[in-house]
Design a protein around this motif. Sequence first.
Motif, PDB file in Angstrom:
ATOM      1  N   GLN A 196     118.751   6.057  -5.293  1.00 21.28           N
ATOM      2  CA  GLN A 196     117.334   6.268  -5.001  1.00 21.28           C
ATOM      3  C   GLN A 196     117.033   7.738  -4.721  1.00 21.28           C
ATOM      4  O   GLN A 196     116.312   8.082  -3.789  1.00 21.28           O
ATOM      5  N   GLY A 197     117.625   8.587  -5.539  1.00 24.07           N
ATOM      6  CA  GLY A 197     117.360  10.010  -5.435  1.00 24.07           C
ATOM      7  C   GLY A 197     118.142  10.737  -4.374  1.00 24.07           C
ATOM      8  O   GLY A 197     117.970  11.950  -4.196  1.00 24.07           O
ATOM      9  N   GLU A 198     119.012  10.035  -3.652  1.00 20.79           N
ATOM     10  CA  GLU A 198     119.793  10.648  -2.591  1.00 20.79           C
ATOM     11  C   GLU A 198     121.280  10.579  -2.920  1.00 20.79           C
ATOM     12  O   GLU A 198     121.751   9.643  -3.570  1.00 20.79           O
ATOM     13  N   LEU A 199     122.018  11.565  -2.437  1.00 18.23           N
ATOM     14  CA  LEU A 199     123.460  11.608  -2.640  1.00 18.23           C
ATOM     15  C   LEU A 199     124.162  10.931  -1.463  1.00 18.23           C
ATOM     16  O   LEU A 199     123.956  11.313  -0.313  1.00 18.23           O
ATOM     17  N   ARG A 200     124.990   9.941  -1.758  1.00 17.23           N
ATOM     18  CA  ARG A 200     125.807   9.293  -0.731  1.00 17.23           C
ATOM     19  C   ARG A 200     127.263   9.655  -0.982  1.00 17.23           C
ATOM     20  O   ARG A 200     127.839   9.265  -2.003  1.00 17.23           O
ATOM     21  N   LEU A 201     127.855  10.422  -0.074  1.00 23.65           N
ATOM     22  CA  LEU A 201     129.238  10.841  -0.241  1.00 23.65           C
ATOM     23  C   LEU A 201     130.188   9.675   0.016  1.00 23.65           C
ATOM     24  O   LEU A 201     129.989   8.882   0.936  1.00 23.65           O
ATOM     25  N   LEU A 202     131.237   9.622  -0.796  1.00 24.57           N
ATOM     26  CA  LEU A 202     132.212   8.543  -0.714  1.00 24.57           C
ATOM     27  C   LEU A 202     133.564   9.006  -0.199  1.00 24.57           C
ATOM     28  O   LEU A 202     134.402   8.172   0.142  1.00 24.57           O
ATOM     29  N   THR A 203     133.806  10.297  -0.184  1.00 23.20           N
ATOM     30  CA  THR A 203     135.131  10.820   0.163  1.00 23.20           C
ATOM     31  C   THR A 203     135.033  11.887   1.241  1.00 23.20           C
ATOM     32  O   THR A 203     133.949  12.394   1.547  1.00 23.20           O
ATOM     33  N   ASP A 204     136.195  12.231   1.765  1.00 25.46           N
ATOM     34  CA  ASP A 204     136.306  13.303   2.754  1.00 25.46           C
ATOM     35  C   ASP A 204     137.574  14.101   2.460  1.00 25.46           C
ATOM     36  O   ASP A 204     138.418  14.301   3.331  1.00 25.46           O
ATOM     37  N   PHE A 205     137.706  14.548   1.217  1.00 29.40           N
ATOM     38  CA  PHE A 205     138.905  15.278   0.817  1.00 29.40           C
ATOM     39  C   PHE A 205     139.031  16.621   1.550  1.00 29.40           C
ATOM     40  O   PHE A 205     140.123  17.163   1.653  1.00 29.40           O
ATOM     41  N   SER A 206     137.921  17.157   2.033  1.00 30.61           N
ATOM     42  CA  SER A 206     137.959  18.423   2.767  1.00 30.61           C
ATOM     43  C   SER A 206     138.019  18.215   4.274  1.00 30.61           C
ATOM     44  O   SER A 206     137.826  19.162   5.039  1.00 30.61           O
ATOM     45  N   GLY A 207     138.296  16.979   4.711  1.00 32.68           N
ATOM     46  CA  GLY A 207     138.351  16.707   6.145  1.00 32.68           C
ATOM     47  C   GLY A 207     139.393  17.538   6.859  1.00 32.68           C
ATOM     48  O   GLY A 207     139.137  18.088   7.943  1.00 32.68           O
ATOM     49  N   ALA A 208     140.591  17.665   6.264  1.00 41.03           N
ATOM     50  CA  ALA A 208     141.643  18.471   6.891  1.00 41.03           C
ATOM     51  C   ALA A 208     141.253  19.940   6.927  1.00 41.03           C
ATOM     52  O   ALA A 208     141.565  20.646   7.893  1.00 41.03           O
ATOM     53  N   LEU A 209     140.563  20.400   5.895  1.00 35.79           N
ATOM     54  CA  LEU A 209     140.096  21.791   5.878  1.00 35.79           C
ATOM     55  C   LEU A 209     139.148  22.040   7.043  1.00 35.79           C
ATOM     56  O   LEU A 209     139.276  23.040   7.763  1.00 35.79           O
ATOM     57  N   ARG A 210     138.203  21.147   7.252  1.00 31.88           N
ATOM     58  CA  ARG A 210     137.251  21.322   8.347  1.00 31.88           C
ATOM     59  C   ARG A 210     137.935  21.188   9.705  1.00 31.88           C
ATOM     60  O   ARG A 210     137.543  21.855  10.667  1.00 31.88           O
ATOM     61  N   ALA A 211     138.950  20.331   9.791  1.00 33.14           N
ATOM     62  CA  ALA A 211     139.620  20.105  11.070  1.00 33.14           C
ATOM     63  C   ALA A 211     140.538  21.251  11.459  1.00 33.14           C
ATOM     64  O   ALA A 211     140.655  21.591  12.646  1.00 33.14           O
ATOM     65  N   GLU A 212     141.202  21.855  10.483  1.00 39.72           N
ATOM     66  CA  GLU A 212     142.234  22.852  10.776  1.00 39.72           C
ATOM     67  C   GLU A 212     141.781  24.295  10.568  1.00 39.72           C
ATOM     68  O   GLU A 212     142.359  25.210  11.146  1.00 39.72           O
ATOM     69  N   ALA A 213     140.785  24.495   9.727  1.00 39.48           N
ATOM     70  CA  ALA A 213     140.311  25.856   9.457  1.00 39.48           C
ATOM     71  C   ALA A 213     138.916  26.038  10.045  1.00 39.48           C
ATOM     72  O   ALA A 213     138.169  25.077  10.243  1.00 39.48           O
ATOM     73  N   LYS A 214     138.596  27.258  10.320  1.00 36.63           N
ATOM     74  CA  LYS A 214     137.267  27.582  10.832  1.00 36.63           C
ATOM     75  C   LYS A 214     136.362  27.877   9.628  1.00 36.63           C
ATOM     76  O   LYS A 214     136.575  28.844   8.903  1.00 36.63           O
ATOM     77  N   ILE A 215     135.375  27.017   9.405  1.00 38.62           N
ATOM     78  CA  ILE A 215     134.449  27.206   8.293  1.00 38.62           C
ATOM     79  C   ILE A 215     133.120  27.702   8.843  1.00 38.62           C
ATOM     80  O   ILE A 215     132.515  27.067   9.711  1.00 38.62           O
ATOM     81  N   LEU A 216     132.690  28.834   8.360  1.00 41.82           N
ATOM     82  CA  LEU A 216     131.461  29.466   8.818  1.00 41.82           C
ATOM     83  C   LEU A 216     130.372  29.279   7.767  1.00 41.82           C
ATOM     84  O   LEU A 216     130.606  29.478   6.575  1.00 41.82           O
ATOM     85  N   SER A 217     129.190  28.891   8.182  1.00 37.49           N
ATOM     86  CA  SER A 217     128.103  28.589   7.248  1.00 37.49           C
ATOM     87  C   SER A 217     127.453  29.859   6.725  1.00 37.49           C
ATOM     88  O   SER A 217     127.143  30.775   7.503  1.00 37.49           O
ATOM     89  N   PRO A 218     127.216  29.940   5.416  1.00 37.93           N
ATOM     90  CA  PRO A 218     126.492  31.097   4.866  1.00 37.93           C
ATOM     91  C   PRO A 218     125.016  31.033   5.256  1.00 37.93           C
ATOM     92  O   PRO A 218     124.421  29.949   5.314  1.00 37.93           O
ATOM     93  N   GLN A 219     124.449  32.179   5.538  1.00 35.74           N
ATOM     94  CA  GLN A 219     123.034  32.260   5.887  1.00 35.74           C
ATOM     95  C   GLN A 219     122.286  32.884   4.717  1.00 35.74           C
ATOM     96  O   GLN A 219     122.558  34.012   4.317  1.00 35.74           O
ATOM     97  N   GLU A 220     121.355  32.124   4.157  1.00 38.10           N
ATOM     98  CA  GLU A 220     120.599  32.596   2.998  1.00 38.10           C
ATOM     99  C   GLU A 220     119.698  33.754   3.407  1.00 38.10           C
ATOM    100  O   GLU A 220     119.098  33.760   4.484  1.00 38.10           O
TER     101      GLU A 220
END
Length: 675
Positions: free
Chosen positions: A389-413
Amino acid sequence: MKAEQLPLLKSVSSPAAHPDGTRAVVSVTRPDFDADAYVGQLWSVAFDRAFPPRRITRGFRDTAPAFSPDGKVLAFLRATLDGKSQLHIVEADGGEPQAITERKLGVSEFSWAPDSSRIVFSSRVPEEGRYGTVEGVGAGGEDPRLITDNQYRLNGLGYTADKPAQLFVVDVPEPGAEPPVAPVGRAAKGRGTEAPSLLPAAVQLTFGDADHTSPSFSRSGGSVYFVASLHQGHDADIASGIYRVPAAGGEPEAVRPDTAPQAVHEVRESIDGEWLFFTAQDLGEDGLDFVARNTALYVIPARGGKAAMLSDVEGQDISGPLEPFGADGVLGLNTNRGSVELIKWAADGGSAVLLKGPRVAGGASAVRDVVAVSVSDASSNGELGVLEQGELRLLTDFSGALRAEAKILSPQEFTATGNDGYPVHGWAVLPEGQGPHPVLLTIHGGPFAQYTAAFFDEAQVYAEAGYAVLMCNPRGSAGYGQAHGGAIKEKMGTVDMADVLAFLDGALQAFPAMDRESTGIMGGSYGGYLTAWVIGHEHRFKAAIVERGFLDPVSFAGSSDIGWFFGGQYTGGSPDQMAAQSPMAVVTEVRTPTLVIHSENDLRCPVEQGQRYFAALKAQGVETALLLFPGEDHELSRSGTPHHRRQRFEQILAWWAKYLPSAANPSRESGPVRS
């Protein structure tokens, strides 16, 4: 993120949706330091979140999954440590995979027949006596090559004229059947000394001296479409066309024999068999005018007729993989302002954007109204989702370990305004803390490419080390229309330099945490070009890094795999034009300490570009160093061996520690580590 966390970067392929619409299969690969290679397997992902994703193969590197149209068999490519991929099949519900090819140079791409009984694949065919076809004759002992054409090698592939990519059709064995066994003893008597192959025989369809790519069956199964440069005089241009060959063998025919020069990328027939969709770039009358040419989506009646353009060629830049959708539609990707959108088109010209926003769509697969799509965004290197219905529903979390172990900083537009009023769009990635943080102005390659808002390991590593990272898409970049991209044709180093400096000045004004007195500049390929050009005119930077740069248009023309046309199209072909836009012509003005990074097997921007630039800096007393990577090509930073990618980050941070230290990357006794 730190350099040693590269193995956390899991990349997700385009999905293969099962025909029953319940699940999709993707390939998930990652860098591995132990193997010093990229490893990965196939994962089955149910569209019902009650069933978690599961790994379904255990090969060294399994990629490119594709279900047979009847849903009974899953085909994929399996590579061993030597890097050669072979075509494998496995029952869709599970089982032991079996190889169905043993090509000397591997298989590169493939596609199913509509009746699920055959597969067409592309494989490079080596000339006899080369690439190990004669036992005991290595690369150094091969016969000399007599070169008469412009197009004889490619970065990452090496020589190509003596191993063109050809198409083959192979019958798919019943995966549940009893496997064949090799005859021995009495059964083998009288059958010769050569061991019989236990694999199905593949029938070669094409034999020309050009590469044959993007193979796919017609919906009737009687023909195979492909892309190749088979026209007369094809060595003097970069055009390619659509061809069709009988699936049982025969002479190829051009689908559009009288078209103006275009570079065709991919071709697919609609599910109802009535329409042929393809992507292509117009190339001007000489077949070489590629600068800032967006790729357009076209449709043509499968029985013949006039092609119609479906996309807006000025504002949209379409890429594949093309995926049939509905009876007479197709899905494709569009590069747009730092994102990659998913769009559906119908043969009658109707279209709709299915996925947009600050993310990058990597590929899609559709079953009826269910669309599975692989995506990456600011916090993920790759996931699989479905559109509902026009929305994206994520099914996986393959980057879960990346987010848990590494510091991810958000880009500011952020959008800066240049001195001429032109908007320069991009992002800033800031370290944690109030600062002031030293600043790295980074410049992308291409130049007709773009930075995006999705996860980018380079920005994350530098920000983790305490640097405010600036990424912008100046004039010359893709994603903002052809006029934006073409603004630097025969004017390299003009408005593009003005734009990146305007973005730097605007960001320094907008973000108080940035240290305006501590700035560095870096870039690779075209980014290396613009970095070298800027420091030949500006002396405000504490240090610079020039990586795999396009640094001398004159020598580039005779040494690069694309040098015979690329530089002349961008700078213009006269000596005066080349000199007016050449970093080597202004190298005597450089005062900035500069690290030059290059790979020894780079055929795109050959190593001599970096070596000569380093030598010139050295001769005039500029603080400089040359970092050379053996065994790597132009793609080192993206797909080089994991060990070298980690070392590259370590050396870059050592350079910045010496000339632009940060709290997290303090000054050391020396610059890059000597080896």
